[in-house]
Every structure is written in structure tokens, then in C-alpha cells.
Write an enzyme that holds these catalytic residues in place. Structure first.
Site, PDB file in Angstrom:
ATOM      1  N   ALA A  10      88.222   7.274  82.234  1.00  0.00           N
ATOM      2  CA  ALA A  10      89.373   6.358  82.315  1.00  0.00           C
ATOM      3  C   ALA A  10      90.689   7.121  82.343  1.00  0.00           C
ATOM      4  CB  ALA A  10      89.349   5.397  81.136  1.00  0.00           C
ATOM      5  N   ARG A  46      96.418   4.064  93.879  1.00  0.00           N
ATOM      6  CA  ARG A  46      96.363   2.965  94.857  1.00  0.00           C
ATOM      7  C   ARG A  46      96.765   1.612  94.260  1.00  0.00           C
ATOM      8  NH1 ARG A  46      90.331   4.614  96.560  1.00  0.00           N
ATOM      9  NH2 ARG A  46      90.487   5.658  94.538  1.00  0.00           N
ATOM     10  N   LYS A 103      95.548   2.302  85.152  1.00  0.00           N
ATOM     11  CA  LYS A 103      94.687   1.345  85.854  1.00  0.00           C
ATOM     12  C   LYS A 103      93.784   0.568  84.901  1.00  0.00           C
ATOM     13  CE  LYS A 103      91.284   2.780  88.670  1.00  0.00           C
ATOM     14  NZ  LYS A 103      90.704   3.264  89.934  1.00  0.00           N
ATOM     15  N   GLN A 133      92.116  14.425  79.147  1.00  0.00           N
ATOM     16  CA  GLN A 133      91.996  15.205  80.380  1.00  0.00           C
ATOM     17  C   GLN A 133      93.385  15.380  80.990  1.00  0.00           C
ATOM     18  OE1 GLN A 133      90.403  13.232  83.784  1.00  0.00           O
ATOM     19  NE2 GLN A 133      89.926  15.114  84.879  1.00  0.00           N
ATOM     20  N   GLY A 169      85.806   3.507  84.131  1.00  0.00           N
ATOM     21  CA  GLY A 169      86.538   2.464  83.422  1.00  0.00           C
ATOM     22  C   GLY A 169      87.046   1.361  84.331  1.00  0.00           C
ATOM     23  N   GLU A 184      81.405  11.890  99.607  1.00  0.00           N
ATOM     24  CA  GLU A 184      82.563  10.993  99.556  1.00  0.00           C
ATOM     25  C   GLU A 184      82.934  10.573 100.976  1.00  0.00           C
ATOM     26  OE1 GLU A 184      84.155   9.804  96.517  1.00  0.00           O
ATOM     27  OE2 GLU A 184      82.095  10.438  96.277  1.00  0.00           O
ATOM     28  N   ARG A 231     102.114 -27.481  70.301  1.00  0.00           N
ATOM     29  CA  ARG A 231     102.460 -26.095  69.980  1.00  0.00           C
ATOM     30  C   ARG A 231     101.697 -25.613  68.748  1.00  0.00           C
ATOM     31  NH1 ARG A 231     108.650 -26.509  69.739  1.00  0.00           N
ATOM     32  NH2 ARG A 231     108.413 -24.353  69.017  1.00  0.00           N
ATOM     33  N   ARG A 248     120.871 -48.144  60.302  1.00  0.00           N
ATOM     34  CA  ARG A 248     121.663 -48.323  61.517  1.00  0.00           C
ATOM     35  C   ARG A 248     122.741 -49.370  61.227  1.00  0.00           C
ATOM     36  NH1 ARG A 248     116.589 -51.564  63.889  1.00  0.00           N
ATOM     37  NH2 ARG A 248     117.279 -53.637  63.301  1.00  0.00           N
TER      38      ARG A 248
HETATM   39  C1  UD1 Z   1      84.221   7.383  92.670  1.00  0.00           C
HETATM   40  C2  UD1 Z   1      83.076   8.225  93.252  1.00  0.00           C
HETATM   41  C3  UD1 Z   1      82.484   7.523  94.464  1.00  0.00           C
HETATM   42  C4  UD1 Z   1      82.034   6.143  94.085  1.00  0.00           C
HETATM   43  C5  UD1 Z   1      83.150   5.350  93.407  1.00  0.00           C
HETATM   44  C6  UD1 Z   1      82.588   4.071  92.828  1.00  0.00           C
HETATM   45  C7  UD1 Z   1      83.671  10.554  92.815  1.00  0.00           C
HETATM   46  C8  UD1 Z   1      84.171  11.822  93.400  1.00  0.00           C
HETATM   47  N1  UD1 Z   1      83.579   9.524  93.630  1.00  0.00           N
HETATM   48  O1  UD1 Z   1      85.222   7.328  93.669  1.00  0.00           O
HETATM   49  O2  UD1 Z   1      81.385   8.266  94.980  1.00  0.00           O
HETATM   50  O3  UD1 Z   1      81.563   5.454  95.227  1.00  0.00           O
HETATM   51  O4  UD1 Z   1      83.734   6.109  92.328  1.00  0.00           O
HETATM   52  O5  UD1 Z   1      83.596   3.273  92.299  1.00  0.00           O
HETATM   53  O6  UD1 Z   1      83.346  10.525  91.658  1.00  0.00           O
HETATM   54  N2  UD1 Z   1      88.845   9.538  86.642  1.00  0.00           N
HETATM   55  C9  UD1 Z   1      89.131  10.380  85.584  1.00  0.00           C
HETATM   56  N3  UD1 Z   1      89.684  11.593  85.824  1.00  0.00           N
HETATM   57  C10 UD1 Z   1      89.978  12.042  87.086  1.00  0.00           C
HETATM   58  C11 UD1 Z   1      89.691  11.168  88.163  1.00  0.00           C
HETATM   59  C12 UD1 Z   1      89.111   9.940  87.926  1.00  0.00           C
HETATM   60  O7  UD1 Z   1      88.892  10.036  84.421  1.00  0.00           O
HETATM   61  O8  UD1 Z   1      90.483  13.170  87.223  1.00  0.00           O
HETATM   62  C13 UD1 Z   1      88.279   8.221  86.364  1.00  0.00           C
HETATM   63  C14 UD1 Z   1      89.146   7.097  86.879  1.00  0.00           C
HETATM   64  O9  UD1 Z   1      90.040   6.668  85.866  1.00  0.00           O
HETATM   65  C15 UD1 Z   1      88.139   6.018  87.235  1.00  0.00           C
HETATM   66  C16 UD1 Z   1      86.878   6.787  87.561  1.00  0.00           C
HETATM   67  O10 UD1 Z   1      87.055   8.099  87.053  1.00  0.00           O
HETATM   68  O11 UD1 Z   1      87.871   5.150  86.157  1.00  0.00           O
HETATM   69  C17 UD1 Z   1      86.616   6.855  89.067  1.00  0.00           C
HETATM   70  O12 UD1 Z   1      87.736   7.493  89.677  1.00  0.00           O
HETATM   71  P1  UD1 Z   1      88.305   6.997  91.068  1.00  0.00           P
HETATM   72  O13 UD1 Z   1      89.452   7.865  91.431  1.00  0.00           O
HETATM   73  O14 UD1 Z   1      88.520   5.554  91.057  1.00  0.00           O
HETATM   74  O15 UD1 Z   1      87.059   7.391  92.011  1.00  0.00           O
HETATM   75  P2  UD1 Z   1      86.731   6.788  93.414  1.00  0.00           P
HETATM   76  O16 UD1 Z   1      87.602   7.446  94.432  1.00  0.00           O
HETATM   77  O17 UD1 Z   1      86.733   5.318  93.365  1.00  0.00           O
HETATM   78 CA    CA Z   2      87.213   3.787  91.769  1.00  0.00          CA
END
Ligand code: UD1
Ligand code: CA
Length: 469
Positions: free
Chosen positions: A13, A19, A26, A77, A107, A160, A339, A446
Site C-alpha cells: 500500500a 493515475r 490511493k 518503503q 491495497g 507487464e 438529528r 397570548r
Molecule cells: C500490478 C502488477 C500487475 C497486475 C496488477 C493487478 C506488478 C509489477 N504488476 O500492476 O501484473 O496485473 O498489479 O492489479 O506488480 N505498491 C507499493 N510500492 C511500490 C509500488 C506499488 O507498495 O513501489 C503497491 C501499490 O500501492 C498498490 C500495489 O502495490 O497497492 C500495486 O501497485 P500498482 O502500481 O497499482 O501496480 P499495477 O501497475 O496495477
Molecule cells: Ca493496481
């Protein structure tokens, strides 16, 4: 389902959610009343994992704060260099129990269900796999990672979308981002990750290819409902996820015997209870910890927040009720505002354009039209006439009003608090009551009416004379 050994969970998370085009982390965005992360935790918790660790990064402080009073352990992280890097960051936490399989979830997947996770973990244990991932068949797989299988059908790797060849991109089986790992296999593959890919990130998905290459067993469970894999990356996906969660809840209610008249507009929150044979009319929203009993009818256009509605009660069109309780057989509305801290007794009636605040309206009592009743304790069988107002506020303090059992308050009475009207007493219509009224008394507050016979006729005649001049 009984699992032989305990297992652990890691929730990712830390991502910024670029995006989403939002300053907020998020996983703190809400869908169907709850933050995305809370939905995921609710799917995970019934499996009783230990430990339950969350990787946070972007707006870590806010995320930790939002979940401060829980059983979660947090890992930071900084910076966020990808999903693989996120798991690397938690290496120490997960390495503490190398014999416990590790479930990794994102998450941002609020539609995930406990049953599916249970299936994934069971399959992983039964097959003695190195990694078991959740996949889904999706018509239009867009940005999801694709599951690449060998001719024999075994999972070879995940690619990916941005790194995929046109043939790979044409695959419809996608990676849901949910995995169960054998910890030693995970840790050795993690150590070898690199960022030579289109996004320059450390991909957790690359771990799958490495494990398969090294001869580990890779299993995939295909989600029976592909929605479960829905990862929220944009505000549009957030709205779609919220709507899917809402409809899932309505389906469950319908199966349990609740009448939902309109699936497009009714919303029943995740912590609301509705008994069988309640009727929810269009545009009804039940929020918070509301409870709606059997035989009651709610709506259309009604919003309840943390309210209890008793058996066979009726909340009519266009009402807003908060933190209050409505007794069995009572009716409220149309157009009523109840209320916080109000209690409407059994078979009582709150009519149109009536506002209650911190008011107890006794059993069988009625306030049918155009009233404000605040900080009031009203006994049973009281009639509150149209337009009656409690003046509970002197500009500095709030004061209480008491009305005893069976009292009759005439229309347009103004009760200047603190004041009490005794049991069985009468208050004449149009009175301004500033002194307590004893039991069984009549109070008139009154001016006496003055009637001047013939006055209007004489005025008309004098006006006519003036015109003639
Ligand atoms: C990821 C998967 C993809 C999958 C998709 C499903 C990878 C490389 N790709 O892509 O194959 O189809 O999820 O939803 O894993 N996060 C971190 N630290 C980071 C980056 C991300 O904790 O440095 C967490 C984000 O908060 C999120 C989750 O990891 O909850 C997924 O990250 P996100 O960037 O949404 O991955 P996708 O591009 O959707
Ligand atoms: Ca995602």
C-alpha cells in the site's frame, strides 16, 4: 476450511497512485463507504493471518494514522521503486517466520473476497507450491500483467502490459496481483530482481518467472468472478468498484429476503443490517451502523446514518435521519429531519417538515406538521400541534423542554425553554409559553382577541366618500 499451519500476510500500500490525480494516498480513497485498504483488510482478516504487515510509503503517516487502532504492523518503503521493491523492504518482517506461507495482496483491490483467498492458500498448501497466484480471464485486459503459460499449460512468467510483445498483450489471462509464496523461495528470487523494464521498477511479477525457471512449482487459481481482480488505479475505477460492491451487497440482501425495489439507486452500506421482509424503496441510502427491522418500509429518497428502524415502521419520502432510533410501527416523513440522539417511540408519528434534535418523542405521540423540537423529552400520547416550536437556544446555552404524558399542545405554540408542560395539560393555540404549566392545567399565553363590529364596513364607506370628492 482447516489449514495445517499458520500463515502471514503482506499488504502492498505504498504506491502514490499517480493515475488517481489526487493528493490523497490511493488506499485511503473510499469506495462503498470504506477506504480501499479497509476492504482488503476485511477480506484478509477472517483467515486469521499472523503477522499482518502493511507496506506504506506515499503519505505513510496518514495511512498509519487511519489504521492506528488495529493489529497491523507497518513497514516503510521510501522511495517507492515498484512492487518487488515493496516486498524487499519487508524482507525482515516476513523472514521472521520462513515456514509460514506468505499471502501478498495489493491495497487497491477492494472486491477481493475471503473465500477466494482461502481457496488460494489451500491450493498452495495442497500442491506444496513455491508460488500460487490469482489470475482472472478478462475480455479487455488493458494494463494488467499477462500470465504467460508454456505449451503444457504451466505458468512460466508474468509480463507487464507495457513490456509485452503484441502476442503476449493479446492474452486474456491476467495477474490479479495476489500471491501466496513459499518464503525461502521468495527471498532468494527477490534478491535477484532488476529494473531493466519499461518502467524502470523492481517488479514483484518477475519473481514468478525466476521461481519457475529454477524449477519451483507455480500454480494459478483463476478467479470465478473476474471483478475480484479489479485493481483501482483511476477515479473512474474507484467509482466502478464502489458500484460493484454496492450491487454485491444488494444481491446478498435479496437472497436473504429483503425487498429492494431498485437495484440502480438503493445503497446499503457494509455495516448495515436489514432484516428479511423489510422493503427498501428507490433512492434509499442506509449508512454507518444502521439497523432496519422486519416489515418496515423505507423510502423513496431516504438517507439513514447510524439509525435503528423498528419493526413495521415507515420512513416516507425525502427524509434524513442520523444517529437516532425509530420505534416499532412509527411513521416518519415525508420531508422530516431527525438529528442525532433522537428517539421516536413506538407508533409515534413525525410528520412533514418536522425537525427533531436530541428529542425523545414518546410512544404514540404525534408531531404531524411543521415543528422544531430540540432538547425535548415528550411523554407518551402527546399531541404537538402544527407549527409548534421549542425555543431551546438563548444564544449562549441550550435548554430542555419537557412535555408530560397525554398533554395537548395547540398549533403554533412557542415553548421557551427551560420549560415544562405537565401531564394531561393543554396549551392554547398560538401561545408563547415561558412558565411551567402544571399537570391538567390550561395555559393561554397570548393577547385576548379584540373584535370591533362594523369597523370594516365603515372604513369602506369612508373610502368611497373620499373618492367621490
Ligand atoms: C500490478 C502488477 C500487475 C497486475 C496488477 C493487478 C506488478 C509489477 N504488476 O500492476 O501484473 O496485473 O498489479 O492489479 O506488480 N505498491 C507499493 N510500492 C511500490 C509500488 C506499488 O507498495 O513501489 C503497491 C501499490 O500501492 C498498490 C500495489 O502495490 O497497492 C500495486 O501497485 P500498482 O502500481 O497499482 O501496480 P499495477 O501497475 O496495477
Ligand atoms: Ca493496481
Amino acid at each position: 476450511m482447516v489449514r495445517e499451519a499458520p500463515f502471514q500476510v503482506l499488504v502492498l500500500a505504498a504506491g502514490k497512485g499517480t493515475r488517481m490525480r489526487s493528493a490523497r494516498a490511493k488506499v485511503l480513497h473510499t469506495a462503498f463507504e470504506l477506504p480501499l485498504l479497509e476492504h482488503v483488510l476485511r477480506a484478509v482478516r477472517p483467515l486469521a493471518p499472523s503477522p499482518l504487515t502493511v507496506v506504506v510509503g506515499h503519505q505513510a503517516e496518514q495511512v498509519e494514522q487511519a489504521f492506528a487502532d488495529t493489529d497491523l504492523a507497518f513497514v516503510q518503503q521510501q522511495p517507492q521503486r515498484g512492487t518487488g521493491h515493496a516486498v524487499q523492504t519487508a524482507r525482515e518482517a516476513i523472514g521472521r517466520f520462513p515456514e509460514r506461507p506468505l499471502l501478498v495482496v495489493s491495497g487497491d483491490t477492494p472486491l477481493l473476497r475471503s473465500e477466494t483467498l482461502e481457496k488460494l492458500v489451500s491450493m498452495h498448501c495442497a500442491r506444496r507450491a513455491s508460488v500460487t497466484l490469482l489470475s482472472a480471464e478478462i475480455e479487455d485486459p488493458g494494463a494488467y500483467g499477462r500470465v504467460v503459460r508454456s505449451k503444457a499449460g504451466t505458468v512460466e512468467r508474468i509480463v507487464e502490459a507495457v513490456d509485452a510483445s503484441p502476442e503476449e498483450r493479446a492474452l486474456h489471462e491476467v495477474n490479479a496481483g495476489i500471491y501466496v509464496f513459499d518464503v525461502p523461495a521468495l527471498l532468494s528470487a527477490l534478491a535477484l530482481l532488476d529494473d531493466r523494464n519499461a518502467q524502470g521498477e523492481l517488479y514483484l511479477t518477475d519473481v514468478v518467472g525466476r521461481i519457475s525457471n529454477d524449477g519451483g512449482i507455480v500454480c494459478a487459481v483463476c478467479a470465478s468472478d473476474p471483478c475480484e481482480a479489479l485493481g483501482v488505479n483511476t477515479l473512474e475505477e474507484l467509482a466502478l468498484a464502489g458500484d460493484m460492491l454496492r450491487r454485491r451487497r444488494l444481491r446478498a440482501l435479496l437472497e436473504s429476503g429483503v425487498v429492494v425495489e431498485d437495484l440502480a439507486s438503493v445503497c446499503v452500506g457494509p455495516d448495515v443490517t436489514v432484516e428479511a421482509d423489510a422493503i427498501l424503496r428507490p433512492f434509499t441510502m442506509l449508512e454507518g451502523h444502521s439497523y432496519v427491522a422486519a416489515g418496515s418500509r423505507v423510502g423513496p429518497f431516504v438517507r439513514l446514518v447510524n439509525c435503528t428502524v423498528g419493526e413495521s415502521a415507515e420512513i416516507l419520502d425525502h427524509c434524513l435521519l442520523r444517529d437516532s432510533s425509530i420505534g416499532a410501527g412509527a411513521t416518519v416523513g415525508p420531508f422530516a429531519h431527525v438529528r442525532p440522539e433522537s428517539v421516536v417511540g413506538a407508533k409515534a408519528k413525525v410528520g412533514n417538515f418536522v425537525e427533531l434534535k436530541k428529542t425523545h418523542l414518546g410512544d404514540g405521540s404525534k408531531a404531524p406538521h411543521l415543528s422544531y423540537l430540540g432538547d425535548s423529552t415528550i411523554g407518551p400520547r402527546v399531541n404537538v400541534g402544527a407549527g409548534t416550536i421549542t425555543c431551546n437556544y438563548d444564544g449562549t446555552h441550550k435548554h430542555p423542554t419537557r412535555i408530560g404524558a397525554g398533554a395537548f399542545v395547540g398549533s403554533h405554540a412557542t415553548l421557551v425553554a427551560p420549560v415544562s408542560v405537565g401531564a394531561g395539560a393543554y396549551v392554547a393555540a398560538g401561545s408563547v409559553i415561558t412558565e411551567d404549566v402544571p399537570d391538567d392545567a390550561l395555559a393561554l399565553g397570548r393577547a385576548r382577541q379584540v373584535t370591533k363590529p362594523g369597523w370594516a364596513r365603515r372604513r369602506r364607506e369612508s373610502l368611497t366618500r373620499e373618492e367621490k370628492r
